[in-house]
Design a protein around this motif. Sequence first.
Motif, short mmCIF file in Angstrom:
data_model
loop_
_atom_site.label_atom_id
_atom_site.label_comp_id
_atom_site.label_asym_id
_atom_site.label_seq_id
_atom_site.Cartn_x
_atom_site.Cartn_y
_atom_site.Cartn_z
N SER A 1 -5.67 9.74 0.87
CA SER A 1 -6.00 8.55 0.08
C SER A 1 -4.82 7.60 0.06
CB SER A 1 -6.40 8.92 -1.35
OG SER A 1 -5.33 9.56 -2.02
N ASP B 1 -8.61 1.30 -3.49
CA ASP B 1 -8.36 2.65 -3.00
C ASP B 1 -9.18 2.90 -1.75
OD1 ASP B 1 -6.86 4.46 -5.28
OD2 ASP B 1 -8.05 2.85 -6.17
N SER C 1 -4.39 9.40 -6.59
CA SER C 1 -5.66 8.68 -6.60
C SER C 1 -6.69 9.40 -7.45
CB SER C 1 -6.19 8.53 -5.18
OG SER C 1 -7.54 8.13 -5.18
N SER D 1 -3.63 3.61 -1.72
CA SER D 1 -3.94 2.61 -2.74
C SER D 1 -3.04 1.41 -2.55
CB SER D 1 -3.73 3.20 -4.14
OG SER D 1 -4.51 4.37 -4.32
N THR E 1 -1.52 8.06 -1.73
CA THR E 1 -1.71 8.51 -3.11
C THR E 1 -2.43 9.86 -3.21
OG1 THR E 1 -3.72 7.14 -3.18
CG2 THR E 1 -1.70 6.19 -4.07
N TYR F 1 -9.81 8.96 -7.23
CA TYR F 1 -10.98 9.19 -6.39
C TYR F 1 -10.85 10.50 -5.62
CZ TYR F 1 -12.09 4.40 -7.54
OH TYR F 1 -12.39 3.25 -8.22
N TRP G 1 0.83 -1.21 0.00
CA TRP G 1 0.00 0.00 0.00
C TRP G 1 0.86 1.26 0.00
CZ3 TRP G 1 -5.40 0.83 0.17
CH2 TRP G 1 -6.16 -0.34 0.00
#
Length: 224
Positions: free
Chosen positions: A93, A106, A217, A95, A75, A219, A72
């Motif tokens: 965030s 994510d 990320s 990922s 991000t 998102y 991990w």
Amino acid sequence: MGVTVSCPRCAAQVRKPDLMHTAWRCDNCGEVPPFHVAEHISAEIVESMLRPVARSADRVPFWCPWPLPAGWMVTGVGWAGDDRAGVRASAVSCSGPEPLGGGPADVVLIAEQPGVGLGTRFAGIPGIDPGYLIAEALADPNGHQGPHAKIKAAGHPTPLWCVKSPEDRSAYVSEAKGMWLYAVAWPASAGYFLAEHVVLHDLSEGVPPELVYGAPSPYLQGRA
């Protein structure tokens, strides 16, 4: 450092204060604390995004899993607020590999003061604050008894409740340091990330030099 600025509640563009208005404004949501997101991520960018926290009277934590699970990376990082009101919410965030082996995953971790609406935006749930959803989960006699997940935040055991969200994600809500805590995961099965003995560290209290960074990320940037 490139930074995007949007409405914390609906992701629309926001207007800066001007001679007629002292607060940032969204055409959809009215006055809001603008949400700033760094377009890239590195140790230097994390440190620069944390600087407004030091100037705020009420410190909003920047929650980050530490140590990070295997594979991990951090991000993205962002915060909601302005020079007048200070930092009112934060987002980090991460990922990595999906816990059930289905591909990439994510997770966005959000801390916010009441009335911001950043967490409900990412969770895809109605309203500005999630208290009513936790109350519904606790009051449902046919529902899950007890929290759906347990983590540690700032050294304290912290229960999390799964709330109804769109099918493409899973959303968990709790409270830590007197503020709302959200954990939103994509895809929905990535919520199992929270079963891996997650410990959250507040980056505003120190950024681990071993922290690993990855591609931004989509998102957190609002492109997904």
